[in-house]
Design a protein around this motif. Structure first.
Motif, short mmCIF file in Angstrom:
data_model
loop_
_atom_site.label_atom_id
_atom_site.label_comp_id
_atom_site.label_asym_id
_atom_site.label_seq_id
_atom_site.Cartn_x
_atom_site.Cartn_y
_atom_site.Cartn_z
N SER A 1 -2.08 1.94 -2.73
CA SER A 1 -2.85 2.43 -1.60
C SER A 1 -4.32 2.06 -1.81
O SER A 1 -4.72 1.70 -2.92
N PRO A 2 -5.15 2.14 -0.77
CA PRO A 2 -6.55 1.72 -0.91
C PRO A 2 -7.29 2.39 -2.06
O PRO A 2 -8.17 1.78 -2.67
N GLU A 3 -6.95 3.63 -2.38
CA GLU A 3 -7.58 4.33 -3.50
C GLU A 3 -6.63 4.48 -4.69
O GLU A 3 -6.86 5.29 -5.58
N GLY A 4 -5.55 3.71 -4.69
CA GLY A 4 -4.53 3.85 -5.73
C GLY A 4 -4.96 3.29 -7.08
O GLY A 4 -5.80 2.39 -7.16
N TYR A 5 -4.34 3.82 -8.13
CA TYR A 5 -4.63 3.41 -9.51
C TYR A 5 -3.42 2.75 -10.15
O TYR A 5 -2.27 3.09 -9.84
N ARG B 1 -1.23 -4.87 -7.21
CA ARG B 1 -2.39 -4.54 -6.38
C ARG B 1 -2.01 -4.41 -4.91
O ARG B 1 -2.49 -3.52 -4.21
N LYS C 1 -8.08 -0.43 -10.20
CA LYS C 1 -7.98 -0.05 -8.79
C LYS C 1 -8.80 -1.04 -7.99
O LYS C 1 -9.40 -1.96 -8.55
N ARG C 2 -8.85 -0.86 -6.69
CA ARG C 2 -9.54 -1.83 -5.85
C ARG C 2 -11.06 -1.70 -5.90
O ARG C 2 -11.77 -2.61 -5.48
N GLY C 3 -11.55 -0.59 -6.36
CA GLY C 3 -12.99 -0.37 -6.44
C GLY C 3 -13.39 0.13 -7.80
O GLY C 3 -12.62 0.09 -8.77
N ASP D 1 0.18 5.65 -4.71
CA ASP D 1 -1.13 6.14 -5.18
C ASP D 1 -1.30 5.87 -6.67
O ASP D 1 -2.43 5.82 -7.16
N GLU E 1 0.81 -1.22 0.00
CA GLU E 1 0.00 0.00 0.00
C GLU E 1 0.85 1.27 0.00
O GLU E 1 0.52 2.27 0.64
N ILE F 1 -14.22 2.41 -11.02
CA ILE F 1 -13.47 3.50 -11.65
C ILE F 1 -14.46 4.41 -12.37
O ILE F 1 -15.12 3.99 -13.33
#
Length: 321
Positions: free
Chosen positions: A101-105, A97, A149-151, A70, A67, A153
């Motif tokens: 970071s949690p919001e990283g791309y 992955r 990313k983790r969520g 970004d 993590e 886009i």
């Protein structure tokens, strides 16, 4: 930034207010040639925020804590080069992955024109296995970019306009490559994760122990078609919901984005674009493939340099490598 090339991607990243910028390239010689391309990279190799590592990009990530980043972005050497599959495998994407970071791309170059259709599907499958909400964007003509990313886009046009006001150097750089408006940026949209999953259903992903892409150009050279079912610009509202009104028409944020993407869909349907044997010849989209009601003289074409280059005959597909 993994892989320096001529430094244009690194320069683009440096225009943002980053706290730390890292470059990793396996070749010291590539880095020593950076000054030959200063017209492109603006001398970014001397940026005080930059830390340069001569290392294999994958090994560099292994050495970092989880993590940390970004953004991780990369444009590896051509796919057929020995060892490059290590930067396109599902195993590698799992490593990436874990370092975001949690919001990283994560953005990754996908030169699909370099390999046969089924290999392109395997490469995309490896990506969506790890980034199940990925999107596919058009980089330039037959160059593509996978974004993960983790969520989910989504593109926020309000935030984009705010950044444009705050960072004039970024806007100048985007205008230089015909991405100076929300319509043009959203117009790079090619497909959603749903489309990519459907197009790769039942396909085996590229893995460390199945590096099919490294052999495909030699052994399957007759299979040169891009997968036509990876193109779905019509689902763009999932990428930029605020670009459209409830009735489906473009909002003030991205006027004429529907027409913009309709022109590009004509390109994505054309044999000159899909079939690799035509690459290098350069055939304009032309009137025959224009959507109903649009012509090369239409306002949407005349107002956007990228569309003019395609429709007017300036389009030059990427050469064979």
């Amino acid at each position: 930034v993994i892989c320096f090339g001529v430094g244009s991607t690194l320069h683009a990243a440096s225009l943002h207010p980053v706290e730390r910028l890292e470059l990793v390239d396996i070749s010291r010689h590539v880095l020593s040639h950076a000054r030959f391309f200063e017209k492109t990279n603006r001398g970014v190799i001397d940026d005080p925020a930059l830390k340069v590592y001569v290392n294999d990009g994958r090994n560099h990530l292994w050495m970092q804590p989880e993590e940390k980043y970004d953004l991780i972005t990369m444009e590896p050497p051509p796919i057929a080069f020995a060892g490059v599959s290590a930067l396109y495998s599902r195993d590698f994407y799992e490593l990436v992955r874990s370092r975001l970071s949690p919001e990283g791309y994560f953005t990754h170059w996908l030169p699909a024109y370099q390999v046969p259709e089924e290999v392109t599907r395997s490469m995309i499958r490896a990506f969506v296995d790890v980034f199940p909400e990925a999107v596919l964007l058009s980089g330039h003509e037959s160059e593509f970019i996978l974004v993960g990313k983790r969520g989910p886009i989504t593109f926020d046009p309000t935030l984009a306009r705010k950044i444009a006001r705050q960072r004039p150097a970024v806007m100048a750089d985007l205008r230089r490559i015909d991405l100076g408006s929300v319509t043009e940026i959203v117009g790079t949209y090619v497909a959603s994760a749903d489309t990519l999953r459907a197009a790769t259903d039942g396909v085996s992903p590229v893995t460390d122990d199945w590096p099919i892409m490294e052999y495909a150009i030699q052994s399957l050279a007759f299979e040169t078609r891009l997968p036509d079912d990876i193109f779905d610009p019509g689902s763009v509202a999932s990428f930029c919901p605020r670009c459209f009104l409830p009735d489906g028409t473009p909002s003030a944020h991205a006027p004429e984005v529907d027409s913009y993407l309709a022109v590009l869909m004509g390109l994505y349907r054309s044999e000159a674009f899909l079939v690799k044997r035509n690459h290098g010849g350069g055939q304009p989209l032309g009137t025959a493939l224009m959507p109903a009601g649009l012509t090369p003289q239409s306002d949407v074409v005349r107002r956007h340099g990228y569309l003019r280059s395609i429709v007017g005959g300036g389009w030059q597909p990427a050469p064979n490598r």
